[in-house]
Design a protein around this motif. Structure first.
Motif, PDB file in Angstrom:
ATOM      1  N   CYS A 271      -2.032 -40.239   7.107  1.00 29.83           N
ATOM      2  CA  CYS A 271      -1.830 -41.468   6.329  1.00 29.83           C
ATOM      3  C   CYS A 271      -2.169 -41.333   4.852  1.00 29.83           C
ATOM      4  CB  CYS A 271      -2.665 -42.605   6.931  1.00 29.83           C
ATOM      5  SG  CYS A 271      -2.256 -42.983   8.644  1.00 29.83           S
ATOM      6  N   TRP A 272      -2.867 -40.274   4.470  1.00 31.33           N
ATOM      7  CA  TRP A 272      -3.259 -40.123   3.077  1.00 31.33           C
ATOM      8  C   TRP A 272      -2.070 -39.687   2.222  1.00 31.33           C
ATOM      9  CZ3 TRP A 272      -6.608 -41.436  -0.435  1.00 31.33           C
ATOM     10  CH2 TRP A 272      -6.705 -40.708  -1.629  1.00 31.33           C
ATOM     11  N   ASP A 273      -1.856 -40.386   1.100  1.00 27.44           N
ATOM     12  CA  ASP A 273      -0.822 -40.027   0.123  1.00 27.44           C
ATOM     13  C   ASP A 273      -1.545 -39.501  -1.113  1.00 27.44           C
ATOM     14  OD1 ASP A 273       1.002 -40.171  -2.103  1.00 27.44           O
ATOM     15  OD2 ASP A 273       2.312 -41.424  -0.882  1.00 27.44           O
ATOM     16  N   ASP A 274      -1.499 -38.208  -1.303  1.00 22.77           N
ATOM     17  CA  ASP A 274      -2.275 -37.608  -2.385  1.00 22.77           C
ATOM     18  C   ASP A 274      -1.693 -37.904  -3.756  1.00 22.77           C
ATOM     19  OD1 ASP A 274      -4.650 -35.948  -2.840  1.00 22.77           O
ATOM     20  OD2 ASP A 274      -3.239 -34.541  -3.759  1.00 22.77           O
ATOM     21  N   THR A 275      -0.418 -38.230  -3.814  1.00 21.80           N
ATOM     22  CA  THR A 275       0.193 -38.566  -5.101  1.00 21.80           C
ATOM     23  C   THR A 275      -0.303 -39.918  -5.593  1.00 21.80           C
ATOM     24  OG1 THR A 275       2.179 -37.294  -4.554  1.00 21.80           O
ATOM     25  CG2 THR A 275       2.371 -38.942  -6.301  1.00 21.80           C
ATOM     26  N   ARG A 289       6.238 -43.460   6.325  1.00 24.24           N
ATOM     27  CA  ARG A 289       5.099 -44.248   5.903  1.00 24.24           C
ATOM     28  C   ARG A 289       5.571 -45.577   5.331  1.00 24.24           C
ATOM     29  NH1 ARG A 289       1.849 -39.467   2.719  1.00 24.24           N
ATOM     30  NH2 ARG A 289       0.711 -38.616   4.523  1.00 24.24           N
ATOM     31  N   ALA A 290       4.789 -46.607   5.593  1.00 26.61           N
ATOM     32  CA  ALA A 290       5.087 -47.932   5.033  1.00 26.61           C
ATOM     33  C   ALA A 290       4.425 -48.010   3.666  1.00 26.61           C
ATOM     34  CB  ALA A 290       4.564 -49.030   5.950  1.00 26.61           C
ATOM     35  N   GLU A 291       5.151 -47.655   2.632  1.00 30.35           N
ATOM     36  CA  GLU A 291       4.568 -47.493   1.298  1.00 30.35           C
ATOM     37  C   GLU A 291       4.511 -48.826   0.550  1.00 30.35           C
ATOM     38  OE1 GLU A 291       6.657 -44.247  -0.523  1.00 30.35           O
ATOM     39  OE2 GLU A 291       5.681 -42.762   0.775  1.00 30.35           O
ATOM     40  N   ALA A 311     -12.262 -41.146  -1.015  1.00 27.85           N
ATOM     41  CA  ALA A 311     -12.741 -42.528  -1.086  1.00 27.85           C
ATOM     42  C   ALA A 311     -12.915 -42.968  -2.531  1.00 27.85           C
ATOM     43  CB  ALA A 311     -14.055 -42.661  -0.319  1.00 27.85           C
ATOM     44  N   GLU A 312     -13.434 -42.080  -3.369  1.00 32.93           N
ATOM     45  CA  GLU A 312     -13.623 -42.443  -4.772  1.00 32.93           C
ATOM     46  C   GLU A 312     -12.298 -42.651  -5.488  1.00 32.93           C
ATOM     47  OE1 GLU A 312     -16.234 -39.526  -6.448  1.00 32.93           O
ATOM     48  OE2 GLU A 312     -18.016 -40.364  -5.457  1.00 32.93           O
ATOM     49  N   ARG A 313     -11.275 -41.884  -5.122  1.00 32.60           N
ATOM     50  CA  ARG A 313      -9.952 -42.132  -5.709  1.00 32.60           C
ATOM     51  C   ARG A 313      -9.445 -43.518  -5.320  1.00 32.60           C
ATOM     52  NH1 ARG A 313      -5.118 -38.062  -5.312  1.00 32.60           N
ATOM     53  NH2 ARG A 313      -4.300 -39.731  -6.669  1.00 32.60           N
ATOM     54  N   VAL A 314      -9.596 -43.880  -4.043  1.00 31.05           N
ATOM     55  CA  VAL A 314      -9.159 -45.212  -3.598  1.00 31.05           C
ATOM     56  C   VAL A 314      -9.881 -46.296  -4.393  1.00 31.05           C
ATOM     57  CG1 VAL A 314      -9.162 -46.820  -1.661  1.00 31.05           C
ATOM     58  CG2 VAL A 314      -8.543 -44.427  -1.278  1.00 31.05           C
TER      59      VAL A 314
END
Length: 471
Positions: A271-275, A289-291, A311-314
């Motif tokens: 589920c992680w989108d690194d972009t 993915r439901a973007e 987590a810090e990026r989020v």
């Protein structure tokens, strides 16, 4: 004072929403807190879990009864329904009003996010009631075992849901494309969503449908939801600690902790989108993915198994971003940058932009876990301001505190926990056995928060605060 006003309102809501009696259909007594007397009179699983947490600050007997009553609806196979329709006189109209495929005459055939494990841990932490724990832990463990057996995707290791309301986020725009209602004008969303739900439920309905009936083969709606799986992983971690507190075999606790970590790892893997720097749900029917950026994209910050740098990026790029979620009265259920963002409830559809106390409550704990104590305190104060301004409503305007949806809404009483927990030790975010012995009363000593006078808030220092920096 914001804190005093919000807590007084919350206490009165818990008093007003209390229900008890005897159900002839279920052949057992009930004692619970309904979500809203006028709109939602029955027992909802994740609502009652939040109610139990709030009740720990009002009446610990009721908090224990809330969980006990809910778990009394579990089946011999371990299934815990989303809805329990105790009242015989109100049940006749329920299927029409709430889109329920009723099972055995008094409970739904669907699940809800398994908040109940975290609620049970909080109630035990406050009460230390070992007899109560010994009685509620077996059905709790049974339910999580049921979820593992019957709802785990073989391809991802994540829980599946088969209709949007199993996530509790019913009308979230992240489901629009799967339901065939994307791109509609605001005025058409409400009716189109209800029509799509009726069609979906009708496609599943059969005389012999049971909770264990396989539904993924219908290929109508098969979904790995980030919020559901985060709460599931968090619940497994809670159960691991409770198993140790109950002196169960260490291998039981270790297995639960391992399962929690595995779900967290699966969220990162799939589920992680690194972009973009967020977590997106998976639509397993379309294989995409439901973007759509919603509050559930933020939820994995709660988990220890999610790497800190993710987590810090989020948090930095999205939760504290004033163009997305850090609105004057956060956290909106949909990012302000999304075309579907509806802060004014103009669609008459829930979870499309309004702020919700239950989402804020979880994100408060996520911020604290990641070291953002000042921002967590700010979120708690702004959440209490919503209730102080508009009462316990179902949800609120993120720009103006306007109340939306149902009135006298139960889980908005979580402000009692936000008011009390701020001065608790940081370990309470993930309470271990030592925390269970701490029964000290907690008092919120935060200074009054001054609401913003414009639709933006001053830029905050977003670096993680140390515990002694929290105001």
């Amino acid at each position: 004072m914001i804190t005093g006003a919000s807590t007084d309102i919350a206490r009165e809501t818990l008093r007003r929403n209390h229900r008890s009696g005897y159900s002839r259909a279920a052949q057992r007594p009930y004692d619970y807190t309904c979500p809203s007397p006028d709109t939602y009179p029955f027992q909802w699983a994740w609502d009652s879990s939040y109610h139990a947490i709030a009740l720990t600050h009002v009446d610990t007997r009721r908090a224990r009864d809330e969980i006990r009553c809910l778990l009394s609806a579990t089946t011999p196979t371990g299934f815990l329904p989303h809805m329990v329709l105790w009242q015989d006189d109100l049940r006749a109209t329920a299927t029409a009003d709430y889109r329920i495929d009723l099972w055995q005459g008094w409970r739904s055939v669907t699940i809800a996010p398994p908040v109940v494990a975290r609620a049970a841990e909080r109630v035990y932490q406050v009460t230390g009631d070992e007899l109560w724990l010994s009685r509620i832990l077996p059905p709790l463990l049974g339910f999580f075992a049921w979820l593992r057996r019957h709802r785990t995707s073989p391809s991802t290791g994540l829980l599946e849901i088969y209709q949007p309301d199993e996530s509790g986020l019913d009308c979230s725009p992240k489901y629009d494309a799967a339901l065939g209602i994307d791109g509609l004008p605001d005025h058409a969303v409400h009716d189109a969503w209800h029509a799509a739900m009726r069609s979906l439920i009708a496609s599943y309905s059969s005389a012999d449908r049971a909770p264990e009936t396989p539904l993924s083969g219908h290929q109508r709606f098969v979904w790995n939801d980030v919020l559901v799986n985060t709460i599931y992983a968090d619940g497994l971690a809670c159960l691991a600690r409770l198993a140790r507190a109950a002196r169960m075999p260490e291998q039981t606790a270790a297995r639960l902790a391992e399962e929690s970590a595995a779900v967290g790892a699966a969220l990162v893997r799939h589920c992680w989108d690194d972009t973009v720097g967020v977590f997106y749900d998976l639509d397993l029917v379309s294989g995409t993915r439901a973007e759509v950026l919603t509050a559930s994209s933020l939820f994995p910050i709660l988990l220890d198994s999610v790497p800190r740098h993710l987590a810090e990026r989020v948090i930095e790029e999205h939760l504290l971003n004033e163009k997305e979620f850090w609105q004057p009265y956060p956290v909106p259920s949909v990012a302000a940058s999304e075309p579907s963002y509806d802060p004014d409830f103009s669609t008459r559809a829930i979870f499309r932009g309004s702020s919700w106390v239950n989402l804020n409550w979880y994100l408060y704990w996520g911020l604290r876990k990641c070291g953002y104590h000042t921002q967590a305190s700010d979120l708690a104060q702004r959440t209490r301001a919503l209730v102080a301004a508009s009462g316990t409503r179902e949800c609120y305007g993120p720009d103006d505190t306007a109340g939306h949806g149902a009135r006298s809404f139960g889980w908005s009483t979580l402000v009692l926990d936000l008011a009390a927990v701020k001065s608790a030790p940081a370990a309470a975010v993930q309470p271990g056995p030592a925390a269970y012995g701490d029964r000290a009363a907690r008092k919120d000593s935060a200074p009054p928060w001054n609401p913003p006078t414009t639709q933006t808030v001053p830029a905050a220092q977003h670096a993680p605060a140390t515990a002694d920096e929290e105001s």
